[in-house]
Design a protein around this motif. Structure first.
Motif, PDB file in Angstrom:
ATOM      1  N   ASP A  10      88.911  64.433  41.846  1.00 56.01           N
ATOM      2  CA  ASP A  10      89.153  63.022  42.128  1.00 56.01           C
ATOM      3  C   ASP A  10      90.337  62.616  41.262  1.00 56.01           C
ATOM      4  OD1 ASP A  10      87.179  62.354  44.029  1.00 56.01           O
ATOM      5  OD2 ASP A  10      85.660  62.291  42.469  1.00 56.01           O
ATOM      6  N   PHE A  11      91.522  62.604  41.854  1.00 55.65           N
ATOM      7  CA  PHE A  11      92.725  62.306  41.075  1.00 55.65           C
ATOM      8  C   PHE A  11      92.656  60.890  40.517  1.00 55.65           C
ATOM      9  CE2 PHE A  11      97.241  61.088  40.649  1.00 55.65           C
ATOM     10  CZ  PHE A  11      97.645  62.094  39.777  1.00 55.65           C
ATOM     11  N   VAL A  12      92.301  59.940  41.372  1.00 52.91           N
ATOM     12  CA  VAL A  12      91.994  58.581  40.926  1.00 52.91           C
ATOM     13  C   VAL A  12      90.519  58.358  41.228  1.00 52.91           C
ATOM     14  CG1 VAL A  12      92.398  56.123  41.265  1.00 52.91           C
ATOM     15  CG2 VAL A  12      94.328  57.727  41.358  1.00 52.91           C
ATOM     16  N   PRO A  13      89.681  58.322  40.198  1.00 54.53           N
ATOM     17  CA  PRO A  13      88.245  58.156  40.419  1.00 54.53           C
ATOM     18  C   PRO A  13      87.917  56.827  41.094  1.00 54.53           C
ATOM     19  CG  PRO A  13      88.716  58.899  38.177  1.00 54.53           C
ATOM     20  CD  PRO A  13      90.029  58.498  38.782  1.00 54.53           C
ATOM     21  N   THR A  14      86.769  56.777  41.695  1.00 54.50           N
ATOM     22  CA  THR A  14      86.314  55.579  42.402  1.00 54.50           C
ATOM     23  C   THR A  14      86.454  54.321  41.546  1.00 54.50           C
ATOM     24  OG1 THR A  14      84.752  56.805  43.780  1.00 54.50           O
ATOM     25  CG2 THR A  14      84.318  54.456  43.459  1.00 54.50           C
ATOM     26  N   GLY A  15      87.191  53.344  42.078  1.00 53.93           N
ATOM     27  CA  GLY A  15      87.299  52.035  41.435  1.00 53.93           C
ATOM     28  C   GLY A  15      88.151  51.989  40.188  1.00 53.93           C
TER      29      GLY A  15
ATOM     30  N   HIS B 232     106.338  58.037  42.919  1.00 53.99           N
ATOM     31  CA  HIS B 232     107.707  57.645  42.581  1.00 53.99           C
ATOM     32  C   HIS B 232     107.914  57.801  41.085  1.00 53.99           C
ATOM     33  CE1 HIS B 232     111.567  55.664  43.183  1.00 53.99           C
ATOM     34  NE2 HIS B 232     111.309  54.947  42.095  1.00 53.99           N
ATOM     35  N   ASP B 233     108.935  58.582  40.712  1.00 56.18           N
ATOM     36  CA  ASP B 233     109.200  58.882  39.310  1.00 56.18           C
ATOM     37  C   ASP B 233     107.940  59.460  38.673  1.00 56.18           C
ATOM     38  OD1 ASP B 233     111.821  58.082  39.578  1.00 56.18           O
ATOM     39  OD2 ASP B 233     111.425  56.022  38.946  1.00 56.18           O
ATOM     40  N   ASP B 234     107.413  58.819  37.642  1.00 54.41           N
ATOM     41  CA  ASP B 234     106.248  59.355  36.942  1.00 54.41           C
ATOM     42  C   ASP B 234     104.952  58.656  37.343  1.00 54.41           C
ATOM     43  OD1 ASP B 234     107.868  61.112  35.468  1.00 54.41           O
ATOM     44  OD2 ASP B 234     108.305  59.544  33.990  1.00 54.41           O
ATOM     45  N   SER B 235     104.987  57.952  38.468  1.00 60.01           N
ATOM     46  CA  SER B 235     103.843  57.127  38.842  1.00 60.01           C
ATOM     47  C   SER B 235     103.352  57.398  40.255  1.00 60.01           C
ATOM     48  CB  SER B 235     104.199  55.637  38.717  1.00 60.01           C
ATOM     49  OG  SER B 235     104.528  55.282  37.396  1.00 60.01           O
ATOM     50  N   LEU B 236     102.088  57.062  40.471  1.00 65.39           N
ATOM     51  CA  LEU B 236     101.511  56.972  41.805  1.00 65.39           C
ATOM     52  C   LEU B 236     101.157  55.508  42.024  1.00 65.39           C
ATOM     53  CD1 LEU B 236     100.278  58.158  44.433  1.00 65.39           C
ATOM     54  CD2 LEU B 236      98.117  58.360  43.180  1.00 65.39           C
ATOM     55  N   LEU B 237     101.733  54.909  43.057  1.00 65.23           N
ATOM     56  CA  LEU B 237     101.436  53.520  43.392  1.00 65.23           C
ATOM     57  C   LEU B 237     100.517  53.492  44.603  1.00 65.23           C
ATOM     58  CD1 LEU B 237     104.956  51.885  42.963  1.00 65.23           C
ATOM     59  CD2 LEU B 237     103.140  52.156  41.273  1.00 65.23           C
TER      60      LEU B 237
ATOM     61  N   VAL C  46      91.390  58.279  45.137  1.00 69.88           N
ATOM     62  CA  VAL C  46      92.421  59.172  45.660  1.00 69.88           C
ATOM     63  C   VAL C  46      91.988  60.600  45.375  1.00 69.88           C
ATOM     64  CG1 VAL C  46      94.830  59.920  45.490  1.00 69.88           C
ATOM     65  CG2 VAL C  46      94.265  57.480  45.323  1.00 69.88           C
ATOM     66  N   LYS C  47      91.956  61.439  46.411  1.00 67.17           N
ATOM     67  CA  LYS C  47      91.505  62.829  46.296  1.00 67.17           C
ATOM     68  C   LYS C  47      92.699  63.783  46.220  1.00 67.17           C
ATOM     69  CE  LYS C  47      87.137  61.568  47.208  1.00 67.17           C
ATOM     70  NZ  LYS C  47      86.021  61.711  46.259  1.00 67.17           N
TER      71      LYS C  47
ATOM     72  N   GLY D 195      96.610  60.910  36.718  1.00 64.37           N
ATOM     73  CA  GLY D 195      95.844  59.999  37.571  1.00 64.37           C
ATOM     74  C   GLY D 195      95.249  58.825  36.817  1.00 64.37           C
ATOM     75  N   GLU D 196      95.555  58.710  35.531  1.00 65.77           N
ATOM     76  CA  GLU D 196      95.008  57.611  34.736  1.00 65.77           C
ATOM     77  C   GLU D 196      95.631  56.277  35.143  1.00 65.77           C
ATOM     78  OE1 GLU D 196      95.404  58.371  30.598  1.00 65.77           O
ATOM     79  OE2 GLU D 196      94.132  60.173  30.623  1.00 65.77           O
ATOM     80  N   PHE D 197      94.812  55.231  35.121  1.00 71.08           N
ATOM     81  CA  PHE D 197      95.283  53.894  35.466  1.00 71.08           C
ATOM     82  C   PHE D 197      96.277  53.411  34.416  1.00 71.08           C
ATOM     83  CE2 PHE D 197      94.729  49.202  35.062  1.00 71.08           C
ATOM     84  CZ  PHE D 197      95.269  48.844  36.288  1.00 71.08           C
ATOM     85  N   VAL D 198      97.390  52.817  34.901  1.00 71.52           N
ATOM     86  CA  VAL D 198      98.412  52.285  34.003  1.00 71.52           C
ATOM     87  C   VAL D 198      98.358  50.767  33.974  1.00 71.52           C
ATOM     88  CG1 VAL D 198     100.890  52.145  33.526  1.00 71.52           C
ATOM     89  CG2 VAL D 198      99.907  54.283  34.384  1.00 71.52           C
ATOM     90  N   LYS D 199      98.515  50.149  35.156  1.00 66.89           N
ATOM     91  CA  LYS D 199      98.489  48.690  35.233  1.00 66.89           C
ATOM     92  C   LYS D 199      98.530  48.252  36.698  1.00 66.89           C
ATOM     93  CE  LYS D 199     103.536  48.163  35.052  1.00 66.89           C
ATOM     94  NZ  LYS D 199     104.686  47.568  34.355  1.00 66.89           N
ATOM     95  N   ASP D 200      98.372  46.955  36.907  1.00 69.14           N
ATOM     96  CA  ASP D 200      98.627  46.387  38.231  1.00 69.14           C
ATOM     97  C   ASP D 200     100.135  46.257  38.357  1.00 69.14           C
ATOM     98  OD1 ASP D 200      96.022  46.253  38.973  1.00 69.14           O
ATOM     99  OD2 ASP D 200      95.815  44.090  38.792  1.00 69.14           O
TER     100      ASP D 200
END
Length: 367
Positions: free
Chosen positions: A218-223, A236-241, A205-206, A258-263
């Motif tokens: 790169d807000f969400v880096p590759t992979g 939504h709220d404090d998250s990007l889905l 995600v850029k 942009g850090e990964f939280v979970k599936d």
């Protein structure tokens, strides 16, 4: 949904100024206000002007060249809001409600953006004509905080900017390949006011400056977190889905870092397969479309991500290959001219009577 570039697939959902076009492409007035809720990801309604709104679920049916309407509470099919091929619509992907309450739909086949009445679904005009500004394989669109329309152009890895009033091309807001952008899909403005897009080809995600379009990071880096071929996303709220098409899941990331939280929706939950569009309902749950003729719309708990139901069953109302989806407000029709005249007459009469009473009160009685 086929892509001519890399191999195959995919694709995409809302705004703030006041304008309108009728069937003759002349300006028209509306009696309601629509404004972008950028933090919540692509639209909705100005709650200050309309507090008791009802909604319809609109879904682009890619294979049938139409937009389907479903009951926002039950998921039952209502009607073809935009009938098959109306105005030349072909392989619709992204859709959004404009600032005038009309519906704007991407026509993938002819690289255009079509405008339909937000009340009847009738075709109005090609708001962005075919190929304007080099538009090629568009997938999603959004009206920005400045009132302009921003459209992803996947074939040339860019984002096009158009006048929100006339639809005229302004510039490449995000130039081709900026920041490594590869196959532009969904687009939105984030809670910090910057512009975000999924990069299907690089599985990230850029983030770009919300005013200039310059690459930020790169807000969400590759992979990250196992993200693979991302398509739709929503803040939504404090998250990007983010819909991870390649892993049949929905990934959750921190909306600030942009850090990964979970599936958020684990792979295959509730039978999820090939997720494309994401949106939250006005009632708080997450809705996800799956791509393919045998796919429908799934509902998940908006807080936990747990599967709730197949909200729209596969094939309901002729649905085939649902792409992007939105909860659009159901608005009242504009009053007929005679009604407006009548109201003005009543107001004038009331004013006259109040003036007479005021004069009687101010003039002293003679005894």
């Amino acid at each position: 949904m086929l892509r001519s570039h890399s191999v195959w697939l995919v694709p995409v959902v809302l705004t703030s100024i006041g304008f309108g076009l009728n069937a003759g492409a002349t300006k028209a007035q509306t009696n309601y206000t629509v404004s972008a809720n950028f933090y919540d990801g692509k639209m909705n309604i100005d709650q200050k002007s309309d507090l008791n709104l009802s909604y319809r679920l609109l879904v682009n049916s890619y294979t049938t060249n139409s937009v389907k309407e479903y009951d926002a509470i039950t998921g039952e099919f209502v009607k073809d809001f935009v009938t098959s091929g109306s105005g030349g619509l072909g392989e619709p992907t992204g859709l959004t409600v404009g600032p005038n309450g009309n519906l704007f739909v991407i026509s993938f086949t002819d690289n255009s953006v079509k405008q339909y009445s937000g009340i009847t679904g009738e075709f109005i005009a090609d708001f962005v004509p075919s190929g304007s500004g080099g538009l090629n394989q568009p997938y999603n669109l959004i009206f920005g905080p400045n009132g302009d329309l921003f459209v992803s152009s996947s074939a040339n890895n860019s984002v096009k900017q158009y006048s929100g009033i006339t639809g005229e091309f302004i510039k490449d807001f995000v130039p081709s390949g900026s920041g490594g952008l590869s196959v532009t899909d969904d687009v939105t403005f984030g809670p910090n006011g910057n512009f975000f897009t999924t990069s299907f080809g690089s599985s990230g995600v850029k983030e770009y400056n919300g005013i200039t379009g310059e690459f930020v990071r790169d807000f969400v880096p590759t992979g990250s977190g196992g993200l693979n071929s991302p398509i739709g996303f929503v803040f939504h709220d404090d998250s990007l889905l983010v819909a991870s098409f390649g892993t049949d899941s929905v990934k959750q990331y921190n909306a600030i870092t942009g850090e990964f939280v979970k599936d958020f929706v684990p792979s295959g939950s509730g039978g999820l397969k090939l997720p494309v569009g994401l949106t939250y309902s006005p009632y708080g749950n997450l809705f996800v479309s799956g791509f393919g003729d045998d796919k429908g719309i799934k509902q998940y708990d908006g807080t936990t991500g747990e599967f709730i139901s197949d909200f729209v069953l596969p094939g309901s109302g002729g649905l085939k290959s649902p792409a992007y989806l939105i909860f659009a407000p159901i608005v009242a029709k504009v009053p007929e001219p005679i009604s407006v005249i009548g109201l003005l007459a009543v107001a004038a009469f009331a004013s006259k009577m109040l003036k007479r009473k005021r004069q009687e009160y101010l003039v002293p009685s003679v005894h």
